[in-house]
Design an enzyme around this catalytic site. Structure first.
Site, PDB file in Angstrom:
ATOM      1  N   ALA A  68       2.799  11.390   1.279  1.00 20.99           N
ATOM      2  CA  ALA A  68       3.673  12.563   1.202  1.00 20.99           C
ATOM      3  C   ALA A  68       4.426  12.843   2.496  1.00 20.99           C
ATOM      4  O   ALA A  68       5.551  13.348   2.480  1.00 20.99           O
ATOM      5  CB  ALA A  68       2.851  13.797   0.811  1.00 20.99           C
ATOM      6  N   HIS A  69       3.815  12.526   3.654  1.00 24.68           N
ATOM      7  CA  HIS A  69       4.426  12.948   4.925  1.00 24.68           C
ATOM      8  C   HIS A  69       5.647  12.121   5.311  1.00 24.68           C
ATOM      9  O   HIS A  69       6.312  12.427   6.302  1.00 24.68           O
ATOM     10  CB  HIS A  69       3.390  12.919   6.057  1.00 24.68           C
ATOM     11  N   CYS A  80       1.627   3.348  14.077  1.00 25.85           N
ATOM     12  CA  CYS A  80       0.206   3.008  14.028  1.00 25.85           C
ATOM     13  C   CYS A  80      -0.192   2.032  15.125  1.00 25.85           C
ATOM     14  O   CYS A  80      -1.377   1.832  15.385  1.00 25.85           O
ATOM     15  CB  CYS A  80      -0.142   2.419  12.666  1.00 25.85           C
ATOM     16  N   GLY A 100      -1.439   7.086   2.576  1.00 26.45           N
ATOM     17  CA  GLY A 100      -0.980   5.756   2.197  1.00 26.45           C
ATOM     18  C   GLY A 100      -1.974   4.656   2.549  1.00 26.45           C
ATOM     19  O   GLY A 100      -2.146   3.705   1.781  1.00 26.45           O
ATOM     20  N   SER A 101      -2.634   4.778   3.701  1.00 20.03           N
ATOM     21  CA  SER A 101      -3.585   3.736   4.099  1.00 20.03           C
ATOM     22  C   SER A 101      -4.769   3.660   3.137  1.00 20.03           C
ATOM     23  O   SER A 101      -5.233   2.564   2.794  1.00 20.03           O
ATOM     24  CB  SER A 101      -4.089   3.990   5.525  1.00 20.03           C
ATOM     25  N   GLN A 149       7.296   3.657   2.553  1.00 18.14           N
ATOM     26  CA  GLN A 149       8.611   3.885   3.159  1.00 18.14           C
ATOM     27  C   GLN A 149       9.723   4.024   2.124  1.00 18.14           C
ATOM     28  O   GLN A 149      10.844   4.431   2.463  1.00 18.14           O
ATOM     29  CB  GLN A 149       8.955   2.734   4.110  1.00 18.14           C
ATOM     30  N   ASN A 201       8.550  -0.836   7.308  1.00 19.38           N
ATOM     31  CA  ASN A 201       8.572   0.375   8.125  1.00 19.38           C
ATOM     32  C   ASN A 201       9.248   0.181   9.469  1.00 19.38           C
ATOM     33  O   ASN A 201       9.684   1.155  10.092  1.00 19.38           O
ATOM     34  CB  ASN A 201       7.141   0.884   8.337  1.00 19.38           C
ATOM     35  N   THR A 222     -13.687  16.678  -3.103  1.00 14.94           N
ATOM     36  CA  THR A 222     -12.922  17.851  -3.523  1.00 14.94           C
ATOM     37  C   THR A 222     -11.454  17.679  -3.167  1.00 14.94           C
ATOM     38  O   THR A 222     -11.112  17.322  -2.044  1.00 14.94           O
ATOM     39  CB  THR A 222     -13.469  19.125  -2.842  1.00 14.94           C
TER      40      THR A 222
END
Length: 394
Positions: free
Chosen positions: A201-202, A326, A72-73, A180, A152, A238
């Site tokens: 995704a996490h 964070c 996301g960052s 979020q 968040n 990649t």
């Protein structure tokens, strides 16, 4: 209760077994580089395309508008820096808010040092922006509005559809950090007039280290990472094939029974919040009802430090947070809580408990049974609380 209780789902989630199961073959059997031309590589390329389609469908986008990132960052950085660079001949003004994630705030600070003007919109006591403030902030030099979908820390859901409509009417690009939101509440980039959107995704039971940026077709954006021709010449490097496959499966699962899952989460969230607010000298941070993320609760306890609460919760097998993961190493109070008008002393005593798919009512009951004793014990050791009692304040 003997098992540990995890209530920090806003920070990260575990990878679901179904997600991991789909990922494993792409570490071992289908390990080819998607940029190669042989059969093994074509299998990995096909898997990426399938995942891209799943993510696009989840937000009502077209698959060629989804670009994979390292999280996301990176997506936030790319959206803001990429638009700032691509449209610098048109203007140098960007509008955001005071409660954004640091991936947005620090990116804007970087741009401010390089000739861009940044406007930080204030929020009300619930963390909501005023659409009129946004309209008044727009100038003929404004090239981008970046406002998070949902906060968040305090769970506030911003009026995204109205923001998008205003930006569209003014012909200004609109980016939203939806890290979020996606996988937790309905997101429709077309209906909401969103031009760019960040995902990780996490946050919904997918793997860490993979995210995506939605870029509406036709929008010009400069690259953030240069190198090879991956992601249609937009994002070099990649591809994280296994991560992308897991991303696709996770978003598919998250959106499948979202309404049903959210009913359960709202019930448990409200029970948790209402129970914690029965403790004297507490306050709820953020709104109630539909304008709040289903699994988010954030309470301030006066006279004590949030870090002390976390340590004692951890000793009782409960994992929580005092704000954004964070900034967990910072001694400063949350910028979000200061932005909604809290004094430093009160903001320091915040506790965020964010619930997830596996949270049970038994766990909520245990937390409600445990927290009051922790708060009282810490207040008994607090000079601030002692002063309060001596003064007889109300």
């Amino acid at each position: 209760m003997n098992k540990s209780i995890y209530m920090d789902h806003a920070a990260t989630t575990y990878t679901k077994p179904e997600v991991l199961e789909e990922m494993i073959p792409y570490f071992t059997t289908y390990f080819g580089n998607p940029s190669s031309i042989y059969t093994l590589a074509r299998e990995t390329k096909k898997a990426i395309d399938v995942a891209r389609d799943k993510i696009a469908k989840a937000i009502n986008a077209n698959e060629n508008e989804i670009f994979f990132t390292g999280g996301g960052s990176e997506a936030d950085n790319w959206a803001i820096k990429g638009i700032a660079s691509a449209y610098k001949q048109k203007g140098n003004h960007i509008i955001t808010t005071t409660i954004e994630h640091h991936a947005v705030l620090h990116t804007c600070e970087y741009l401010a040092k390089n000739g861009y003007e940044i406007t930080y919109l204030p929020v009300d006591e619930y963390g909501l922006i005023n659409i009129k403030d946004l309209e008044n902030a727009i100038t003929d030099k404004t090239i981008l509005v970046s406002i998070m979908f949902a906060n968040n820390e305090i769970g506030t859901i911003e009026p995204i559809k109205e923001i998008g409509a205003l930006c569209r009417s003014k012909k200004i690009l609109f980016h939203t950090d939806a890290v979020q939101a996606v996988g937790h509440i309905p997101v429709d980039v077309k209906e909401m007039n969103i031009d760019l959107l960040s995902i990780a995704a996490h946050k919904f039971y997918g793997p860490k280290g993979v995210g995506a940026l939605y870029v509406k077709k036709g929008i010009k954006i400069d690259n953030l990472i240069h190198g090879g021709g991956q992601e249609r010449n937009r994002r070099a490097g990649t591809e994280n094939v296994a991560g992308i496959v897991g991303f696709g499966k996770a978003i598919e699962l998250a959106t499948k029974n979202m309404e049903e899952n959210n009913k359960k989460l709202v019930y448990l969230r409200d029970k948790l919040m209402n129970g914690l607010l029965e403790i004297p000298h507490t306050r709820l941070n953020g709104p109630r009802g539909e304008n709040r993320l289903p699994g988010n609760s954030n309470i301030c306890f006066r006279f004590i430090e949030g870090e002390s609460i976390l340590l004692m919760l951890d000793a009782n097998g409960i994992a929580g947070s005092s704000g954004s993961a964070c900034t967990s190493g910072s001694l400063d109070p949350s910028h979000v809580l200061l932005a909604i008008g809290l004094e430093h002393e009160i903001a320091h005593g915040s506790l965020r408990l964010s619930l997830g798919d596996e949270t049970t009512e038994e766990e909520v009951d245990f937390v409600l049974k445990t927290v009051p004793g922790i708060i009282q014990r810490l207040r008994d050791m607090s000079p601030l609380y002692d002063d309060y009692l001596k003064k007889g304040e109300k």
